[in-house]
Structure formats: C-alpha cells, structure tokens
Design a protein around this motif. Structure first.
Motif, PDB file in Angstrom:
ATOM      1  N   ALA A   1       0.844  -1.200   0.000  1.00 19.19           N
ATOM      2  CA  ALA A   1       0.000   0.000   0.000  1.00 19.19           C
ATOM      3  C   ALA A   1       0.876   1.245   0.000  1.00 19.19           C
ATOM      4  O   ALA A   1       1.878   1.320   0.711  1.00 19.19           O
ATOM      5  CB  ALA A   1      -0.910   0.016   1.226  1.00 19.19           C
ATOM      6  N   GLU A   2       0.498   2.198  -0.821  1.00 19.86           N
ATOM      7  CA  GLU A   2       1.086   3.529  -0.747  1.00 19.86           C
ATOM      8  C   GLU A   2       0.084   4.412  -0.030  1.00 19.86           C
ATOM      9  O   GLU A   2      -1.026   4.631  -0.524  1.00 19.86           O
ATOM     10  CB  GLU A   2       1.374   4.077  -2.146  1.00 19.86           C
ATOM     11  CG  GLU A   2       1.965   5.474  -2.136  1.00 19.86           C
ATOM     12  CD  GLU A   2       2.150   6.060  -3.518  1.00 19.86           C
ATOM     13  OE1 GLU A   2       2.338   7.291  -3.610  1.00 19.86           O
ATOM     14  OE2 GLU A   2       2.076   5.294  -4.507  1.00 19.86           O
ATOM     15  N   PHE A   3       0.466   4.890   1.134  1.00 16.29           N
ATOM     16  CA  PHE A   3      -0.441   5.683   1.969  1.00 16.29           C
ATOM     17  C   PHE A   3      -0.564   7.070   1.333  1.00 16.29           C
ATOM     18  O   PHE A   3       0.314   7.924   1.472  1.00 16.29           O
ATOM     19  CB  PHE A   3       0.101   5.750   3.386  1.00 16.29           C
ATOM     20  CG  PHE A   3      -0.863   6.292   4.404  1.00 16.29           C
ATOM     21  CD1 PHE A   3      -2.176   6.637   4.080  1.00 16.29           C
ATOM     22  CD2 PHE A   3      -0.467   6.446   5.722  1.00 16.29           C
ATOM     23  CE1 PHE A   3      -3.059   7.130   5.020  1.00 16.29           C
ATOM     24  CE2 PHE A   3      -1.327   6.938   6.685  1.00 16.29           C
ATOM     25  CZ  PHE A   3      -2.621   7.280   6.333  1.00 16.29           C
ATOM     26  N   ALA A   4      -1.674   7.302   0.632  1.00 16.93           N
ATOM     27  CA  ALA A   4      -1.821   8.506  -0.188  1.00 16.93           C
ATOM     28  C   ALA A   4      -2.080   9.764   0.634  1.00 16.93           C
ATOM     29  O   ALA A   4      -1.659  10.856   0.247  1.00 16.93           O
ATOM     30  CB  ALA A   4      -2.948   8.312  -1.195  1.00 16.93           C
ATOM     31  N   GLY A   5      -2.789   9.628   1.753  1.00 13.01           N
ATOM     32  CA  GLY A   5      -3.091  10.814   2.535  1.00 13.01           C
ATOM     33  C   GLY A   5      -4.278  10.615   3.451  1.00 13.01           C
ATOM     34  O   GLY A   5      -4.898   9.543   3.477  1.00 13.01           O
ATOM     35  N   VAL A   6      -4.597  11.678   4.198  1.00 15.18           N
ATOM     36  CA  VAL A   6      -5.635  11.659   5.227  1.00 15.18           C
ATOM     37  C   VAL A   6      -6.579  12.830   5.011  1.00 15.18           C
ATOM     38  O   VAL A   6      -6.144  13.952   4.711  1.00 15.18           O
ATOM     39  CB  VAL A   6      -5.005  11.785   6.634  1.00 15.18           C
ATOM     40  CG1 VAL A   6      -6.088  11.854   7.707  1.00 15.18           C
ATOM     41  CG2 VAL A   6      -4.047  10.645   6.911  1.00 15.18           C
ATOM     42  N   TRP A   7      -7.863  12.565   5.166  1.00 16.28           N
ATOM     43  CA  TRP A   7      -8.859  13.633   5.267  1.00 16.28           C
ATOM     44  C   TRP A   7      -9.655  13.413   6.541  1.00 16.28           C
ATOM     45  O   TRP A   7      -9.954  12.276   6.930  1.00 16.28           O
ATOM     46  CB  TRP A   7      -9.822  13.631   4.075  1.00 16.28           C
ATOM     47  CG  TRP A   7     -10.950  14.608   4.277  1.00 16.28           C
ATOM     48  CD1 TRP A   7     -10.955  15.931   3.991  1.00 16.28           C
ATOM     49  CD2 TRP A   7     -12.244  14.321   4.840  1.00 16.28           C
ATOM     50  NE1 TRP A   7     -12.155  16.506   4.350  1.00 16.28           N
ATOM     51  CE2 TRP A   7     -12.958  15.536   4.873  1.00 16.28           C
ATOM     52  CE3 TRP A   7     -12.846  13.165   5.334  1.00 16.28           C
ATOM     53  CZ2 TRP A   7     -14.264  15.611   5.371  1.00 16.28           C
ATOM     54  CZ3 TRP A   7     -14.136  13.245   5.839  1.00 16.28           C
ATOM     55  CH2 TRP A   7     -14.840  14.466   5.843  1.00 16.28           C
ATOM     56  N   GLY A   8     -10.007  14.505   7.206  1.00 19.47           N
ATOM     57  CA  GLY A   8     -10.844  14.413   8.389  1.00 19.47           C
ATOM     58  C   GLY A   8     -11.760  15.603   8.492  1.00 19.47           C
ATOM     59  O   GLY A   8     -11.537  16.656   7.867  1.00 19.47           O
ATOM     60  N   ARG A   9     -12.790  15.463   9.308  1.00 17.59           N
ATOM     61  CA  ARG A   9     -13.720  16.571   9.512  1.00 17.59           C
ATOM     62  C   ARG A   9     -13.103  17.685  10.341  1.00 17.59           C
ATOM     63  O   ARG A   9     -13.628  18.795  10.354  1.00 17.59           O
ATOM     64  CB  ARG A   9     -14.994  16.035  10.193  1.00 17.59           C
ATOM     65  CG  ARG A   9     -15.805  15.090   9.304  1.00 17.59           C
ATOM     66  CD  ARG A   9     -16.969  14.476  10.065  1.00 17.59           C
ATOM     67  NE  ARG A   9     -16.506  13.551  11.083  1.00 17.59           N
ATOM     68  CZ  ARG A   9     -17.273  13.034  12.040  1.00 17.59           C
ATOM     69  NH1 ARG A   9     -18.552  13.391  12.103  1.00 17.59           N
ATOM     70  NH2 ARG A   9     -16.772  12.178  12.915  1.00 17.59           N
ATOM     71  N   ARG A  10     -11.981  17.399  10.988  1.00 14.97           N
ATOM     72  CA  ARG A  10     -11.223  18.406  11.738  1.00 14.97           C
ATOM     73  C   ARG A  10      -9.878  18.594  11.039  1.00 14.97           C
ATOM     74  O   ARG A  10      -8.974  17.765  11.195  1.00 14.97           O
ATOM     75  CB  ARG A  10     -11.030  17.950  13.182  1.00 14.97           C
ATOM     76  CG  ARG A  10     -12.343  17.821  13.972  1.00 14.97           C
ATOM     77  CD  ARG A  10     -12.106  17.215  15.348  1.00 14.97           C
ATOM     78  NE  ARG A  10     -11.626  15.839  15.242  1.00 14.97           N
ATOM     79  CZ  ARG A  10     -10.663  15.327  15.998  1.00 14.97           C
ATOM     80  NH1 ARG A  10     -10.035  16.079  16.900  1.00 14.97           N
ATOM     81  NH2 ARG A  10     -10.298  14.066  15.850  1.00 14.97           N
ATOM     82  N   PRO A  11      -9.721  19.643  10.255  1.00 14.52           N
ATOM     83  CA  PRO A  11      -8.485  19.822   9.476  1.00 14.52           C
ATOM     84  C   PRO A  11      -7.213  19.795  10.321  1.00 14.52           C
ATOM     85  O   PRO A  11      -6.197  19.241   9.890  1.00 14.52           O
ATOM     86  CB  PRO A  11      -8.686  21.178   8.805  1.00 14.52           C
ATOM     87  CG  PRO A  11     -10.169  21.342   8.714  1.00 14.52           C
ATOM     88  CD  PRO A  11     -10.718  20.700   9.945  1.00 14.52           C
ATOM     89  N   ARG A  12      -7.260  20.372  11.516  1.00 12.67           N
ATOM     90  CA  ARG A  12      -6.052  20.375  12.348  1.00 12.67           C
ATOM     91  C   ARG A  12      -5.663  18.960  12.747  1.00 12.67           C
ATOM     92  O   ARG A  12      -4.462  18.613  12.739  1.00 12.67           O
ATOM     93  CB  ARG A  12      -6.273  21.233  13.591  1.00 12.67           C
ATOM     94  CG  ARG A  12      -5.043  21.336  14.474  1.00 12.67           C
ATOM     95  CD  ARG A  12      -5.275  22.268  15.646  1.00 12.67           C
ATOM     96  NE  ARG A  12      -5.533  23.634  15.189  1.00 12.67           N
ATOM     97  CZ  ARG A  12      -5.755  24.643  16.026  1.00 12.67           C
ATOM     98  NH1 ARG A  12      -5.770  24.445  17.338  1.00 12.67           N
ATOM     99  NH2 ARG A  12      -5.983  25.849  15.549  1.00 12.67           N
ATOM    100  N   ALA A  13      -6.655  18.134  13.086  1.00 12.09           N
ATOM    101  CA  ALA A  13      -6.365  16.747  13.448  1.00 12.09           C
ATOM    102  C   ALA A  13      -5.831  15.979  12.250  1.00 12.09           C
ATOM    103  O   ALA A  13      -4.939  15.123  12.386  1.00 12.09           O
ATOM    104  CB  ALA A  13      -7.631  16.074  13.991  1.00 12.09           C
TER     105      ALA A  13
END
Length: 299
Positions: A26-38
């Motif tokens: 797996a290539e860990f592409a990125g993260v999205w969350g409802r709290r941008p700072r987190a």
C-alpha cells in the motif's frame, strides 16, 4: 495500491493509520478528516499528506479506508465507490437498512471491491477458529457474551465516542458477534427469528433462530464495570463444545494489515471477500431487526 484514510479519531490514530503506513503493498496517499487540524497532525505523524476535501483525496486514490462513525461513513463510501475507489469499511457499514442498501448498490454498480473490518475475522487466531467451525456440521446452538467497560468506568480511547454512546453496544460490538455466529450457523430465518430484551445500562439480550435450525444468543453491553468485563463465544453441537480462542496481544494493527491484504486480493482477482459490503448489509439488517424488537420506550 494508493490508499487514503478518511477519519482522524482514535481508531485512525491507533489502527488504520499505522497499518497503512506499514503495509508493503500500500502507498499511503493521505488523510482527510472533519477536523483539518487533526488531519494535519495525523498526516505529519505518519509521513503522508493531509487533504482539504474528501473528494480531492478520492480522486488521488485507488482505495480508501474508513475510520468514521457509521452514518458518516455510509454516504462518503457511496461517493468513494462512484469515484472508482475500492472500499475498506469499518463495521457497521451503516445503522439504517436504507443507507446500507444504498452503499451496497453503489459498490455493485461501480464494480469496486469491498472489505468490512470485522476485527475478529482478520485476527489470525480467531479467523482460524471461525473457518474451522464453519467447516463442521451439526451445530445446535451458539452464544456470544460481550461485556465491555467502555462506558462502565474504564478509561479507554473510545469512552468519548458520541456515536457509541448514542447507539450502544448493540451497534458497536453486535457486528462482531454476528460475524462470529453467522458463518458456522447460517443466516437467520427473518425478523420472526429475532427476540430481544433490554438489561441494565445499554445491555441487550438477543435470541436468534438460524436457517440451519440452530439457535444462538447474544448478550452485549458497554456499561459493565471493568472487573466484570469479558468476551466469550461458544458453539455446541455434534462436534462437541468449542470456544473462541484469545487473540494475541498487540491491538488491531495486525488484523487491519490482513484486511488490507484481503482488499488488495479482492481488487486484483475480482473475487468477493466473505466480509464484503453485502455481508455488512446483512449484519445491519439483522441489527435493525433486533432494535425493532426492543421495547419502544427503550429504543
């Protein structure tokens, strides 16, 4: 496979994120969350990128993993399937039958692979037990007792979980219980095969009748004190009595790595995994039937 992560809570920080960063395929592409700072903090810790929008992440991925409450997960997963992303979902896939059916239909229409992370079905010791019992005939009855202290005085990463407080153990650990019982005992006969009652706190007692003729019981609670906590699963029948083995220490990262393996394999071969979104849908249908049988004043 480029895999993104949707969610930044304890499950994402302790399980999905570390596993995706570690997995060799797996290539860990990125993260999205409802709290941008987190999201930015988690991405920085794991050496990946934080995305400003879920759709931007979906556009950059072959697959996405979910670490979100079920009723946030379901509509986002529909969007992910439409974007052509394979789905590594958390359980339950949704807490309404309508949302779960919409998700299953979207996955089927898009032709993407799906795996639902029922933790015990991917831990080596317990997965082997389920496979062995599913190959045996003559089971008469089974039971799962899941006594958790998450809201019973224990200090856990999940004690502040709003959706778990709202929906209770039925929807949080009920999926795990069904994932153990349905493979060896078969599907339930329908809503008429469900009996349910309330106990103290969020405790729920459930009796099920299976199409095989077997019966099973579940007792589920998140509100027992720590000294009363335990997880037990048992089957009885022609083969005798067998109980669920304990998992090895080490948390859920190792099982989640195996869930990623399963998604990669299903995407590569086109062969559905036993714990795909359609199994997740069936679990939601059964849990909804249980909830409907509970006394109205306690729902």
């Amino acid at each position: 496979m480029r895999i993104g992560l949707l969610g930044t809570g304890p499950w994402a920080r302790l399980t999905q994120g570390p596993a995706l960063a570690e997995h060799p395929e797996a290539e860990f592409a990125g993260v999205w969350g409802r709290r941008p700072r987190a999201a930015a903090e988690l991405a920085g810790r794991l050496g990946t990128r934080a995305y400003d929008s879920a759709d931007e992440l979906l556009a950059d991925c072959d697959a996405v993993a979910f670490a979100l409450p079920p009723d946030v997960q379901a509509p986002l997963a529909v969007r992910a399937a439409a974007a052509g992303c394979h789905l590594l979902l958390d359980k339950p896939v949704a807490t309404t039958v309508e949302a779960a059916r919409e998700l299953a239909a979207a996955t089927r229409a898009a032709g993407v692979a799906s795996v639902v992370f029922f933790t015990l079905r991917f831990a080596p010791e317990t997965a082997a037990w389920v496979a062995a019992q599913s190959g045996a005939d003559g089971w008469l009855t089974g039971r799962v007792d899941w006594f958790s202290p998450v809201f019973g005085g224990a200090d856990t990463p999940y004690s502040d979980s709003a959706w778990r407080k709202e929906r209770g153990a039925l929807w949080d650990v009920g999926p795990h219980a069904l994932s153990l019982l349905l493979p060896p005992l078969g599907d339930i006969v329908g809503p008429e095969g469900v009996v349910a009652a309330r106990g103290p706190g969020d405790m729920v007692h459930v009796a099920l009748r299976h199409v095989s003729g077997a019966s099973s019981t579940l007792t589920l609670s998140h509100t027992v004190p720590p000294q009363a906590s335990a997880v037990t699963a048992e089957l009885r029948g022609a083969a005798g009595v067998t109980t669920l083995p304990e998992r090895a220490d080490g948390g859920a990262v190792r099982p989640f790595l195996r869930a990623v393996d399963a998604l990669v394999e299903s995407a590569r071969t086109g062969v559905p995994h036993p714990c795909d979104v359609h199994f997740g849908l069936r679990v939601t249908e059964i849990l909804a039937a249980v909830e409907a049988k509970l006394p109205a004043q306690h729902r």
